[in-house]
Design an enzyme around this catalytic site. Sequence first.
Site, PDB file in Angstrom:
ATOM      1  N   LYS A   1       2.590  11.533 -11.585  1.00  0.00           N
ATOM      2  CA  LYS A   1       1.691  10.688 -12.381  1.00  0.00           C
ATOM      3  C   LYS A   1       2.421   9.368 -12.631  1.00  0.00           C
ATOM      4  CE  LYS A   1      -1.509  13.604 -15.041  1.00  0.00           C
ATOM      5  NZ  LYS A   1      -1.943  14.055 -16.379  1.00  0.00           N
TER       6      LYS A   1
ATOM      7  N   ARG B   1      -3.848  21.574 -14.229  1.00  0.00           N
ATOM      8  CA  ARG B   1      -2.776  20.642 -14.621  1.00  0.00           C
ATOM      9  C   ARG B   1      -2.964  20.101 -16.039  1.00  0.00           C
ATOM     10  NH1 ARG B   1       0.394  15.901 -11.220  1.00  0.00           N
ATOM     11  NH2 ARG B   1       1.614  15.213 -13.027  1.00  0.00           N
TER      12      ARG B   1
ATOM     13  N   HIS C   1      -1.428  10.649 -27.839  1.00  0.00           N
ATOM     14  CA  HIS C   1      -1.723   9.338 -27.224  1.00  0.00           C
ATOM     15  C   HIS C   1      -2.514   8.453 -28.185  1.00  0.00           C
ATOM     16  CE1 HIS C   1      -1.160  10.419 -22.654  1.00  0.00           C
ATOM     17  NE2 HIS C   1      -0.030  10.198 -23.283  1.00  0.00           N
TER      18      HIS C   1
ATOM     19  N   HIS D   1       6.674   8.356 -27.468  1.00  0.00           N
ATOM     20  CA  HIS D   1       5.738   9.284 -26.819  1.00  0.00           C
ATOM     21  C   HIS D   1       6.004  10.730 -27.268  1.00  0.00           C
ATOM     22  CE1 HIS D   1       3.151  11.061 -23.790  1.00  0.00           C
ATOM     23  NE2 HIS D   1       4.151  11.820 -23.405  1.00  0.00           N
TER      24      HIS D   1
ATOM     25  N   HIS E   1      -1.317  15.972 -26.253  1.00  0.00           N
ATOM     26  CA  HIS E   1      -1.411  14.566 -25.847  1.00  0.00           C
ATOM     27  C   HIS E   1      -2.694  13.874 -26.302  1.00  0.00           C
ATOM     28  CE1 HIS E   1       2.066  15.673 -23.495  1.00  0.00           C
ATOM     29  NE2 HIS E   1       2.200  14.448 -23.036  1.00  0.00           N
TER      30      HIS E   1
ATOM     31  N   GLU F   1       8.638  17.591 -25.272  1.00  0.00           N
ATOM     32  CA  GLU F   1       8.042  18.019 -23.992  1.00  0.00           C
ATOM     33  C   GLU F   1       8.658  19.336 -23.508  1.00  0.00           C
ATOM     34  OE1 GLU F   1       5.359  16.447 -22.905  1.00  0.00           O
ATOM     35  OE2 GLU F   1       5.622  14.261 -22.836  1.00  0.00           O
TER      36      GLU F   1
ATOM     37  N   GLU G   1      -4.947  17.188 -11.077  1.00  0.00           N
ATOM     38  CA  GLU G   1      -5.558  17.578 -12.349  1.00  0.00           C
ATOM     39  C   GLU G   1      -7.064  17.780 -12.236  1.00  0.00           C
ATOM     40  OE1 GLU G   1      -3.851  15.647 -15.895  1.00  0.00           O
ATOM     41  OE2 GLU G   1      -5.766  15.929 -16.881  1.00  0.00           O
TER      42      GLU G   1
ATOM     43  N   ASN H   1      -0.984  18.590 -20.703  1.00  0.00           N
ATOM     44  CA  ASN H   1      -1.425  17.573 -21.662  1.00  0.00           C
ATOM     45  C   ASN H   1      -1.534  18.139 -23.078  1.00  0.00           C
ATOM     46  OD1 ASN H   1      -3.469  14.917 -22.046  1.00  0.00           O
ATOM     47  ND2 ASN H   1      -2.162  14.881 -20.246  1.00  0.00           N
TER      48      ASN H   1
ATOM     49  N   LYS I   1       6.680  22.963 -14.604  1.00  0.00           N
ATOM     50  CA  LYS I   1       5.857  21.813 -14.212  1.00  0.00           C
ATOM     51  C   LYS I   1       5.598  21.819 -12.701  1.00  0.00           C
ATOM     52  CE  LYS I   1       4.772  17.028 -14.694  1.00  0.00           C
ATOM     53  NZ  LYS I   1       4.875  15.781 -15.433  1.00  0.00           N
TER      54      LYS I   1
ATOM     55  N   ARG J   1       0.813  -1.237   0.000  1.00  0.00           N
ATOM     56  CA  ARG J   1       0.000   0.000   0.000  1.00  0.00           C
ATOM     57  C   ARG J   1       0.836   1.272   0.000  1.00  0.00           C
ATOM     58  NH1 ARG J   1      -2.813  -2.889   4.135  1.00  0.00           N
ATOM     59  NH2 ARG J   1      -4.517  -4.091   3.220  1.00  0.00           N
TER      60      ARG J   1
HETATM   61  N1  LIG Z   1       4.410  10.619 -15.612  1.00  0.00           N
HETATM   62  C1  LIG Z   1       4.442  11.656 -16.428  1.00  0.00           C
HETATM   63  O1  LIG Z   1       4.128  12.787 -16.053  1.00  0.00           O
HETATM   64  C2  LIG Z   1       4.915  11.452 -17.838  1.00  0.00           C
HETATM   65  C3  LIG Z   1       5.264  12.559 -18.605  1.00  0.00           C
HETATM   66  C4  LIG Z   1       5.737  12.353 -19.899  1.00  0.00           C
HETATM   67  C5  LIG Z   1       5.867  11.064 -20.388  1.00  0.00           C
HETATM   68  N2  LIG Z   1       5.515  10.016 -19.617  1.00  0.00           N
HETATM   69  C6  LIG Z   1       5.701   8.641 -20.104  1.00  0.00           C
HETATM   70  O2  LIG Z   1       7.098   8.443 -20.299  1.00  0.00           O
HETATM   71  C7  LIG Z   1       7.287   7.472 -21.305  1.00  0.00           C
HETATM   72  C8  LIG Z   1       8.294   7.972 -22.311  1.00  0.00           C
HETATM   73  O3  LIG Z   1       9.505   8.191 -21.643  1.00  0.00           O
HETATM   74  P1  LIG Z   1      10.901   8.216 -22.433  1.00  0.00           P
HETATM   75  O4  LIG Z   1      10.781   9.074 -23.615  1.00  0.00           O
HETATM   76  O5  LIG Z   1      11.941   8.481 -21.426  1.00  0.00           O
HETATM   77  O6  LIG Z   1      11.005   6.731 -23.020  1.00  0.00           O
HETATM   78  P2  LIG Z   1      11.691   5.405 -22.447  1.00  0.00           P
HETATM   79  O7  LIG Z   1      11.572   5.288 -21.014  1.00  0.00           O
HETATM   80  O8  LIG Z   1      11.186   4.294 -23.300  1.00  0.00           O
HETATM   81  O9  LIG Z   1      13.227   5.650 -22.801  1.00  0.00           O
HETATM   82  C9  LIG Z   1      13.582   5.858 -24.133  1.00  0.00           C
HETATM   83  C10 LIG Z   1      14.689   4.884 -24.603  1.00  0.00           C
HETATM   84  O10 LIG Z   1      15.956   5.381 -24.190  1.00  0.00           O
HETATM   85  C11 LIG Z   1      16.676   4.377 -23.463  1.00  0.00           C
HETATM   86  N3  LIG Z   1      17.488   5.097 -22.503  1.00  0.00           N
HETATM   87  C12 LIG Z   1      17.071   5.694 -21.376  1.00  0.00           C
HETATM   88  N4  LIG Z   1      18.070   6.395 -20.822  1.00  0.00           N
HETATM   89  C13 LIG Z   1      19.146   6.220 -21.610  1.00  0.00           C
HETATM   90  C14 LIG Z   1      20.474   6.693 -21.574  1.00  0.00           C
HETATM   91  N5  LIG Z   1      20.875   7.564 -20.641  1.00  0.00           N
HETATM   92  N6  LIG Z   1      21.323   6.286 -22.513  1.00  0.00           N
HETATM   93  C15 LIG Z   1      20.905   5.450 -23.515  1.00  0.00           C
HETATM   94  N7  LIG Z   1      19.664   4.988 -23.625  1.00  0.00           N
HETATM   95  C16 LIG Z   1      18.790   5.372 -22.674  1.00  0.00           C
HETATM   96  C17 LIG Z   1      15.595   3.512 -22.906  1.00  0.00           C
HETATM   97  O11 LIG Z   1      16.094   2.233 -22.569  1.00  0.00           O
HETATM   98  C18 LIG Z   1      14.604   3.484 -24.060  1.00  0.00           C
HETATM   99  O12 LIG Z   1      15.020   2.558 -25.039  1.00  0.00           O
HETATM  100  C19 LIG Z   1       5.929   7.190 -21.915  1.00  0.00           C
HETATM  101  O13 LIG Z   1       5.436   5.984 -21.397  1.00  0.00           O
HETATM  102  C20 LIG Z   1       5.100   8.353 -21.444  1.00  0.00           C
HETATM  103  O14 LIG Z   1       3.740   8.038 -21.369  1.00  0.00           O
HETATM  104  C21 LIG Z   1       5.041  10.180 -18.365  1.00  0.00           C
HETATM  105  O1  LIG Z   2       2.122  15.653 -15.753  1.00  0.00           O
HETATM  106  C1  LIG Z   2       1.103  15.804 -16.436  1.00  0.00           C
HETATM  107  O2  LIG Z   2       0.038  16.154 -15.947  1.00  0.00           O
HETATM  108  C2  LIG Z   2       1.155  15.559 -17.893  1.00  0.00           C
HETATM  109  O3  LIG Z   2       0.131  15.551 -18.556  1.00  0.00           O
HETATM  110  C3  LIG Z   2       2.499  15.326 -18.510  1.00  0.00           C
HETATM  111  C4  LIG Z   2       2.457  14.542 -19.802  1.00  0.00           C
HETATM  112  O4  LIG Z   2       3.599  14.915 -20.546  1.00  0.00           O
HETATM  113  C5  LIG Z   2       2.549  13.033 -19.592  1.00  0.00           C
HETATM  114  O5  LIG Z   2       2.685  12.400 -20.845  1.00  0.00           O
HETATM  115  C6  LIG Z   2       1.449  12.389 -18.781  1.00  0.00           C
HETATM  116  O6  LIG Z   2       1.796  11.068 -18.457  1.00  0.00           O
HETATM  117  C7  LIG Z   2       0.137  12.318 -19.524  1.00  0.00           C
HETATM  118  O7  LIG Z   2      -0.844  12.117 -18.589  1.00  0.00           O
HETATM  119  P1  LIG Z   2      -2.242  11.429 -18.892  1.00  0.00           P
HETATM  120  O8  LIG Z   2      -3.048  11.829 -17.707  1.00  0.00           O
HETATM  121  O9  LIG Z   2      -2.748  11.987 -20.191  1.00  0.00           O
HETATM  122  O10 LIG Z   2      -1.970   9.969 -18.987  1.00  0.00           O
HETATM  123 ZN   LIG Z   3       3.887  13.577 -22.211  1.00  0.00          ZN
END
Ligand SMILES: NC(=O)c1ccc[n+]([C@@H]2O[C@H](COP(=O)([O-])OP(=O)(O)OC[C@H]3O[C@@H](n4cnc5c(N)ncnc54)[C@H](O)[C@@H]3O)[C@@H](O)[C@H]2O)c1
Ligand SMILES: O=C(O)C(=O)C[C@@H](O)[C@H](O)[C@H](O)COP(=O)(O)O
Ligand SMILES: [Zn+2]
Length: 364
Positions: free
Chosen positions: A147, A245, A256, A269, A252, A189, A241, A249, A231, A125
């Site tokens: 998130k 917030r 998405h 992404h 997105h 981003e 959100e 997006n 951010k 939890r």
């Molecule tokens: N939580 C949030 O607020 C939020 C915001 C934006 C995106 N996201 C999510 O994040 C994800 C995308 O993240 P991403 O673009 O980092 O992709 P990712 O995590 O897939 O990483 C991209 C690639 O780069 C490689 N990599 C990572 N670091 C490296 C390094 N230092 N050197 C060499 N290779 C490296 C990884 O292994 C992968 O192949 C999506 O799932 C998206 O939905 C979440």
């Molecule tokens: O932090 C947030 O809020 C965002 O929307 C950041 C986005 O870049 C990110 O891709 C996020 O994961 C998208 O959120 P979702 O709620 O559309 O899944």
């Molecule tokens: Zn994003």
Amino acid sequence: MNSVPTSELRIDLGERSYDIRIGCGLLSDPASWAGLPRASQALIVSNTTVAPLYAQRLQQALAPHHARVLQVVLPDGEEYKDWATLNSIFNALLANECDRRTVLYALGGGVVGDITGFAAACYMRGVPFVQVPTTLLAQVDSSVGGKTAVNHPRGKNMVGAFYQPQRVICDLDVLDTLPPRELSAGLAEVIKYGPIADLAFLDWIEAHLDALRALDKAALAHAVRRSCEIKAAVVAADERESDLRAILNFGHTFGHAIEAGLGYGQWLHGEGVGCGMVMAAELSARLGLVQADFPRRLRTLVERAGLPVRAPALPMEQWLSLMRLDKKALAGEIRFVLIDGLGKAVQRTAPEALVREVIAACSA
Ligand SMILES: NC(=O)c1ccc[n+]([C@@H]2O[C@H](COP(=O)([O-])OP(=O)(O)OC[C@H]3O[C@@H](n4cnc5c(N)ncnc54)[C@H](O)[C@@H]3O)[C@@H](O)[C@H]2O)c1
Ligand SMILES: O=C(O)C(=O)C[C@@H](O)[C@H](O)[C@H](O)COP(=O)(O)O
Ligand SMILES: [Zn+2]
């Protein structure tokens, strides 16, 4: 010297507040790891690409703080941001009899960060976790704000939780090994923050895009810092959100749909977001919210960043059904984040006929 001084930024969320450290050499800097929750066990969660590069460095840095530092190495790719991979983290925690104080360290990009955060939110939890983002995208966006989620075949991030990390460590040096396509994805981003919050930052990105693409550390430090500042302010004002917030997006709703429609991992992404911002800007223009030269300006920048600006050919009905499942949609009505060209964004619906026109006009 391609190095920069370390800077710190606090995200103000009451008892869930935490620091974001930005700089060079931070993985090996003892100050990065001091003062985190005390626990006998830690689990580094990484993937098959990042672990061989950086897990040993992190393992050594954490050794003074935890009696046992374990590792779990996930398969690499957006297509593995799913239940089965999440469960493999729980399996590792349970196989090692990890208790409820165990600290999880997410070492990787946004995929590792989102899935590790969700595992931390669920295990017993809730256990503490630390974000150690290794992509530009993760440093400027996904590691901050809490998130966490996994994907569902029908939609991105459909199952998850708001769950804040204890700290975020953005070591700019790890970006040296990032493939150029992934750097471009992260720039999407970064660019996003301009139209939604800070036009002066958009000017700065336009002027420093070549330096960013060349991995200049001073330019990266500013891009990561300013992105995290924006951010952090948005998340502090609206953590879960309820309204504001949603501006984060921008791009997105379309992006998405591209990711899920093509199958996870086909478009990155950031590529979906880059193209999605161009589409959302075009929709804003057709609604009369922004002058036509602004979408053109944005498209030029997105293209210069090495990102696609034309959407893939998905069937129109698939576009619409995917976007109706977007988390911003209410009572079956799609809600888009739209811009005014003056650094402000709003969330609102749009006539379906206009949305169809924009998809047709922006598709390959
Ligand atoms: N939580 C949030 O607020 C939020 C915001 C934006 C995106 N996201 C999510 O994040 C994800 C995308 O993240 P991403 O673009 O980092 O992709 P990712 O995590 O897939 O990483 C991209 C690639 O780069 C490689 N990599 C990572 N670091 C490296 C390094 N230092 N050197 C060499 N290779 C490296 C990884 O292994 C992968 O192949 C999506 O799932 C998206 O939905 C979440
Ligand atoms: O932090 C947030 O809020 C965002 O929307 C950041 C986005 O870049 C990110 O891709 C996020 O994961 C998208 O959120 P979702 O709620 O559309 O899944
Ligand atoms: Zn994003």
